[in-house]
Design a protein around this motif. Structure first.
Motif, mmCIF file in Angstrom:
data_model
loop_
_atom_site.group_PDB
_atom_site.id
_atom_site.type_symbol
_atom_site.label_atom_id
_atom_site.label_comp_id
_atom_site.label_asym_id
_atom_site.label_seq_id
_atom_site.Cartn_x
_atom_site.Cartn_y
_atom_site.Cartn_z
ATOM 1 N N PHE A 39 0.828 -1.237 -0.120
ATOM 2 C CA PHE A 39 0.116 -0.022 -0.092
ATOM 3 C C PHE A 39 0.941 1.306 -0.059
ATOM 4 O O PHE A 39 0.460 2.054 -0.957
ATOM 5 C CB PHE A 39 -1.000 0.075 1.196
ATOM 6 C CG PHE A 39 -1.688 1.270 1.354
ATOM 7 C CD1 PHE A 39 -2.727 1.716 0.710
ATOM 8 C CD2 PHE A 39 -1.509 2.030 2.657
ATOM 9 C CE1 PHE A 39 -3.266 2.958 0.631
ATOM 10 C CE2 PHE A 39 -2.257 3.394 2.962
ATOM 11 C CZ PHE A 39 -3.128 3.524 1.931
ATOM 12 N N LEU A 40 1.831 1.299 0.967
ATOM 13 C CA LEU A 40 2.737 2.492 1.019
ATOM 14 C C LEU A 40 3.591 2.724 -0.385
ATOM 15 O O LEU A 40 3.849 3.883 -0.548
ATOM 16 C CB LEU A 40 3.485 2.488 2.163
ATOM 17 C CG LEU A 40 2.863 2.544 3.574
ATOM 18 C CD1 LEU A 40 3.748 2.490 4.733
ATOM 19 C CD2 LEU A 40 2.033 3.927 3.519
ATOM 20 N N GLY A 41 3.972 1.646 -0.898
ATOM 21 C CA GLY A 41 4.733 1.549 -2.250
ATOM 22 C C GLY A 41 3.898 2.198 -3.215
ATOM 23 O O GLY A 41 4.385 3.005 -4.117
ATOM 24 N N GLU A 42 2.504 2.062 -3.480
ATOM 25 C CA GLU A 42 1.564 2.489 -4.208
ATOM 26 C C GLU A 42 1.447 3.810 -3.990
ATOM 27 O O GLU A 42 1.317 4.876 -4.936
ATOM 28 C CB GLU A 42 0.302 1.699 -4.183
ATOM 29 C CG GLU A 42 0.390 0.509 -4.943
ATOM 30 C CD GLU A 42 -0.755 -0.480 -5.038
ATOM 31 O OE1 GLU A 42 -1.734 -0.222 -5.943
ATOM 32 O OE2 GLU A 42 -1.099 -1.161 -4.057
ATOM 33 N N VAL A 43 1.089 4.149 -2.822
ATOM 34 C CA VAL A 43 0.739 5.677 -2.399
ATOM 35 C C VAL A 43 1.607 6.522 -2.433
ATOM 36 O O VAL A 43 1.364 7.702 -2.135
ATOM 37 C CB VAL A 43 -0.374 5.353 -1.080
ATOM 38 C CG1 VAL A 43 0.771 5.482 0.220
ATOM 39 C CG2 VAL A 43 -1.259 6.685 -0.941
ATOM 40 N N GLY A 44 2.931 6.252 -2.114
ATOM 41 C CA GLY A 44 3.929 7.034 -2.018
ATOM 42 C C GLY A 44 4.477 7.668 -3.353
ATOM 43 O O GLY A 44 5.497 7.623 -3.676
ATOM 44 N N SER A 45 3.654 8.539 -3.715
ATOM 45 C CA SER A 45 3.821 9.045 -5.131
ATOM 46 C C SER A 45 4.447 10.476 -4.975
ATOM 47 O O SER A 45 4.248 11.052 -3.740
ATOM 48 C CB SER A 45 2.537 9.172 -6.032
ATOM 49 O OG SER A 45 1.561 10.071 -5.427
#
Length: 361
Positions: A39-45
């Motif tokens: 999740f954090l990998g995806e949301v960390g834009s």
């Protein structure tokens, strides 16, 4: 992207879509370690400006923090709040701080594994820091983050709000050393810090500019309270619940000196009596919130006089105040006042009472 219920892995994937700038998840307990990392990998834009996760300890460890930081710096990220991240260590914190060079607000309450030394890398733009219940954080790490000591960082000159509730390292000695390094501090919370007393609080107060202080359970005496009141005339919020050494006379004098108070908590102070309530009735013209829970020495009728004298008073919390009769709680003229913790059927407020129409049979 906001979620109110416990977040599932599937829902997390949906929320992360589209590179949201604001991600707020009050309950992230549904995410395990792999799910949180994904999740954090995806949301960390790069467009991320605010990330707030509650109950995130199950999944948020160092691996998830590193996954969030891995793509590179987030120049727009200003607000980071990770509540209950009990598996996060200094390794993960260092990664997060390295990825947020423009951070303004950092909240890590109940991160019980943190030692705190990476805080020396916190950006000087930081204005709010919450490390409440981070019981492993050391005094040396905190002072270094503030720019004090041999291993000092650049300091946090813009820090306006600092919460260190229940951190064992926070005591009078720490506050004495930290006070000169906090030129902008306006709000301080050191509740449940047993080593905090008159000397440390006086050092903070002497700087001037303090508008909010929470020191529940501090070893505060009448002399210390008098010093606070004299040094912090602009104090708007004061919470000194469970400071059992204070006298009714000293509390009344402090209230009289603090004319800007809007919120006051004196809960669980046995000596709170008629003098304190009378001082609030005569002074404190801006008072909006009062907590007198478990204070049983003041006459119950005094609350009615206070409610009538202070039309701006919106909330009185009075758990355990059995001396306040229902007639007083329901018979005052302050329509907007809500009495929290009042006996059943009492203190509902006149607006609700007026809405009840009795039709004779």
């Amino acid at each position: 992207a906001h979620a109110r219920r416990a977040l599932s892995a599937r829902a997390a994937h949906v929320l992360a879509a589209g590179a949201p700038a604001d991600v707020s998840i009050p309950d992230a307990s549904g995410l395990d370690a792999p799910g949180m990392a994904a999740f954090l990998g995806e949301v960390g834009s790069p467009s991320l400006e605010r990330l707030a996760l509650g109950f995130c300890g199950r999944g948020l460890g160092d691996a998830a923090a590193i996954a969030c930081a891995r793509p590179g710096p987030r120049p727009l990220l200003q607000h980071l709040a990770l509540a209950g991240a009990y598996r996060l260590t200094d390794v993960g914190l260092a990664a997060l701080l390295g990825a947020a060079p423009g951070l303004v607000s950092l909240a890590l309450p109940h991160a019980s594994a943190l030692g705190g030394f990476p805080l020396t890398a916190a950006p000087p733009t930081l204005t709010r820091l919450d490390l409440s219940h981070c019981r492993a954080v050391t005094g040396g790490a905190l002072l270094a983050a503030l720019g004090v000591g041999e291993k000092a960082g650049k300091g946090l000159p813009a820090l306006e709000a600092l919460a260190l509730d229940a951190v064992p390292a926070v005591d009078d000695a720490f506050l004495l050393a930290a006070a000169p390094a906090l030129p902008a501090l306006a709000e301080l919370s050191v509740c449940a810090c047993a080593g905090v007393g008159d000397a440390g609080l006086a050092a903070i107060a002497a700087r001037g500019g303090l508008t909010a202080l929470a020191a529940d359970g501090a070893a505060l005496t009448d002399e210390g309270l008098a010093t606070l009141a004299a040094s912090c005339r602009g104090l708007r919020s004061l919470s000194i619940a469970s400071c059992g050494a204070l006298s009714d006379v000293a509390l009344a004098a402090a209230v009289a000196a603090l004319g800007s108070l809007t919120a006051l908590s004196v809960a669980k102070i046995p000596a709170v009596g008629a003098a304190t309530i009378a001082a609030l009735t005569r002074g404190a013209p801006r008072l909006a919130s009062l907590d007198v829970s478990w204070c049983r020495r003041f006459p119950g009728e005094a609350v009615g006089a206070l409610a009538d004298a202070r039309p701006g008073l919106k909330e009185v919390t009075c758990y355990g105040c059995t001396q306040i009769p229902a007639a007083v709680l329901d018979g005052h003229s302050n329509d907007a006042l809500v009495c929290v913790g009042a006996p059943a059927g009492a203190g509902v407020g006149l607006e609700r009472a007026k809405a009840v129409i009795v039709v004779p049979s």
